[in-house]
Design an enzyme around this catalytic site. Structure first.
Site, PDB file in Angstrom:
ATOM      1  N   HIS A  69       0.636  -1.186   0.303  1.00 40.75           N
ATOM      2  CA  HIS A  69       0.286  -0.354   0.439  1.00 40.75           C
ATOM      3  C   HIS A  69       0.781   1.318  -0.280  1.00 40.75           C
ATOM      4  O   HIS A  69       0.576   2.287  -0.819  1.00 40.75           O
ATOM      5  CB  HIS A  69      -0.707   0.289   1.143  1.00 40.75           C
ATOM      6  CG  HIS A  69      -2.152   1.459   1.585  1.00 40.75           C
ATOM      7  ND1 HIS A  69      -2.896   1.212   0.966  1.00 40.75           N
ATOM      8  CD2 HIS A  69      -1.746   2.236   1.840  1.00 40.75           C
ATOM      9  CE1 HIS A  69      -3.651   2.233   1.392  1.00 40.75           C
ATOM     10  NE2 HIS A  69      -2.706   2.997   1.556  1.00 40.75           N
ATOM     11  N   GLU A  70       1.679   1.006   0.834  1.00 39.85           N
ATOM     12  CA  GLU A  70       2.552   2.387   1.352  1.00 39.85           C
ATOM     13  C   GLU A  70       3.427   2.109  -0.088  1.00 39.85           C
ATOM     14  O   GLU A  70       4.255   3.781  -0.974  1.00 39.85           O
ATOM     15  CB  GLU A  70       3.402   2.209   2.233  1.00 39.85           C
ATOM     16  CG  GLU A  70       2.283   2.571   3.771  1.00 39.85           C
ATOM     17  CD  GLU A  70       1.534   3.885   3.834  1.00 39.85           C
ATOM     18  OE1 GLU A  70       1.896   4.721   3.052  1.00 39.85           O
ATOM     19  OE2 GLU A  70       0.325   3.291   4.131  1.00 39.85           O
ATOM     20  N   HIS A 111       2.096   4.210  -2.701  1.00 40.23           N
ATOM     21  CA  HIS A 111       2.038   5.844  -2.571  1.00 40.23           C
ATOM     22  C   HIS A 111       2.936   6.095  -3.186  1.00 40.23           C
ATOM     23  O   HIS A 111       3.764   6.939  -4.093  1.00 40.23           O
ATOM     24  CB  HIS A 111       1.575   6.517  -0.880  1.00 40.23           C
ATOM     25  CG  HIS A 111       0.684   5.670  -0.696  1.00 40.23           C
ATOM     26  ND1 HIS A 111      -0.988   6.715  -1.501  1.00 40.23           N
ATOM     27  CD2 HIS A 111      -0.454   5.202   0.109  1.00 40.23           C
ATOM     28  CE1 HIS A 111      -1.803   6.740  -0.913  1.00 40.23           C
ATOM     29  NE2 HIS A 111      -1.430   5.384  -0.057  1.00 40.23           N
TER      30      HIS A 111
END
Length: 455
Positions: free
Chosen positions: A22-23, A26
């Site tokens: 997820h990170e 980003h």
């Protein structure tokens, strides 16, 4: 490894992979947009480990509180920014670039699910056939006339090959249908249409297992209690049991099937059992003490034997499903989309009260499922990881301030009003979002504790 540590490790691996993916979504989007990344952290709070890498000296860190993570970017709202780096500040980027950076985290979770499903479907998975056992008395399955040994061919006209495909098709239709047509074939090769009332799933608020509530059970063939293998250095080997022995009785209780023998052994960890077995046509008395094994936090007995007809029974119950690379990718995308839409639908029905809030699971329940799926095998564990990744992606896209979806909502308003949302509005939104998340976490932990107490 003890049961607790095994479950904890299985949960930690799932959580770690999903947070990192997820990170990293980003992070990659920020790099693409030219934004400088100051820190990539797995976890929150006090730093346990940190190192700087890359041309920007990004700090890669692991923090003490593991439920999440974050990517800290250069931003004038969070501190002074050197004039030379102003163009790399997040807040200076066009709104569409900011939206891409924020949306990239949840999208990375969806992409991970697609990749995991694709690998499974291409490699092939062994699963249970949709072969029905005897329905529970007075249940919807019994009322529909379903019988032991019937194989489900179609659910509402949709072909199904596995038990999980059948389960998923029933869940999808139980959302708004009262009755679902099942096309089944019995052991005599006769095809019939059974009309199953699925309204009980909605009336229950979707609590518990839907198939259990409908009275559907997996077929369990009745096998004779004859030993097929005896594991070396096991309790059975120590007691003198041999290949081909037929168990006649345990503590004077007559054994009619392999299931009877397994049930008694599991219920008797560390307890001395008096067996009568038939060997070469002669009855023999044997004393057997099952070893004590921890299974999902419960002590069970195990002796180290398998049934003689196990391979035949397995072939009758299991099917290996695989697809070519293109078909597998297509199915993976559809699977991810369907489960995302269903998750979102259930969340909406939870708000309207149609789905019970007791369905919300916290870290304890998720850890339990992680451990169970890991014990079942790699295929099940990967499916579990994909499902949690989808849930994380959907959750983060909800329009709740503090989540990615909340930020996307701010940017959408910015596009409409042609100006950024005020700092005061964002501050109030953050407080509301934090309150909603705390309420959600309270429900999740309450449900976890309630499940632990009630079993």
């Amino acid at each position: 490894m003890s049961g607790f540590l095994y479950y904890l490790a299985a949960f930690a691996l799932v959580l770690g992979v999903l947070v990192v993916v997820h990170e990293y979504g980003h992070y990659l989007a920020a790099r693409w947009a030219g934004v400088k990344v100051l820190r990539f952290s797995v976890g929150f709070g006090r730093l346990l480990w940190a190192r700087r890498f890359g041309r920007d000296g990004t700090e890669w860190a692991i923090a003490a509180f593991p439920l999440g993570g974050y990517v800290k970017m250069l931003d004038e709202r969070e501190g002074d920014v050197p004039a030379a780096d102003l163009h790399r500040s997040f807040n200076r980027q066009p709104v569409l670039k900011r939206m891409v950076i924020v949306a990239a985290g949840p999208l990375a979770n969806f992409l991970l699910a697609i990749v995991l499903y694709w690998g499974l479907f291409w490699h092939g998975t062994e699963e249970f056939k949709p072969l029905l056992g005897a329905p529970v008395a007075a249940s919807a399955a019994a009322t529909a006339g379903l019988e032991n040994g019937e194989l489900v061919l179609k659910v509402a006209g949709e072909p199904v090959q596995t038990w999980q495909e059948m389960r998923w098709a029933l869940l999808e239709r139980a959302v708004d249908a009262d009755e679902v047509a099942l096309e089944v074939i019995n052991p005599r090769r006769e095809i019939s249409i059974r009309r199953l009332d699925v309204s009980a799933v909605r009336r229950s608020g979707w609590e518990g297992d839907a198939l259990d509530r409908l009275g559907l059970a997996l077929h369990r063939p009745s096998l004779p209690p004859v030993l097929g293998t005896v594991k070396a250095n096991s309790a059975a080997a120590d007691a003198g049991l041999r290949l081909g022995d037929e168990v006649l009785s345990v503590d004077d209780y007559e054994i009619d099937s392999w299931a009877d023998f397994v049930r008694i052994v599991r219920q008797s960890p560390g307890k001395r059992l008096a067996l009568e077995v038939l060997r070469d046509g002669q009855p023999i008395a044997i004393a057997l003490t099952p070893a004590t094994i921890d299974e999902q936090g419960e002590e069970i007995g195990r002796v180290g034997v398998s049934v003689s007809d196990g391979d035949r029974a397995r072939a009758a119950l299991m099917i290996t499903v695989s697809y070519g690379p293109v078909s597998a990718l297509r199915k993976a995308v559809v699977e991810t989309w369907d489960k995302s839409a269903f998750t979102l639908l259930m969340m909406g029905k939870m708000i309207t009260g149609e789905v019970s809030w007791r369905n919300i699971s916290g870290p304890v329940t998720i850890a339990d499922y992680a451990g169970r799926s890991a014990r079942l095998g790699l295929d099940y564990y990967i499916k579990f990881m994909a499902l949690v990744s989808i849930s994380l992606g959907v959750l983060n896209l909800l329009p709740i301030p503090i989540l990615d979806g909340g930020h996307l909502l701010y940017y959408l308003v910015e596009i409409i009003k042609r100006g950024p949302v005020s700092e005061r509005t964002m501050e109030i939104g953050q407080q509301i979002g934090l309150a909603l998340l705390l309420i959600l976490m309270a429900f999740a932990f309450y449900n976890d504790i309630n499940r632990l107490i009630s079993g």
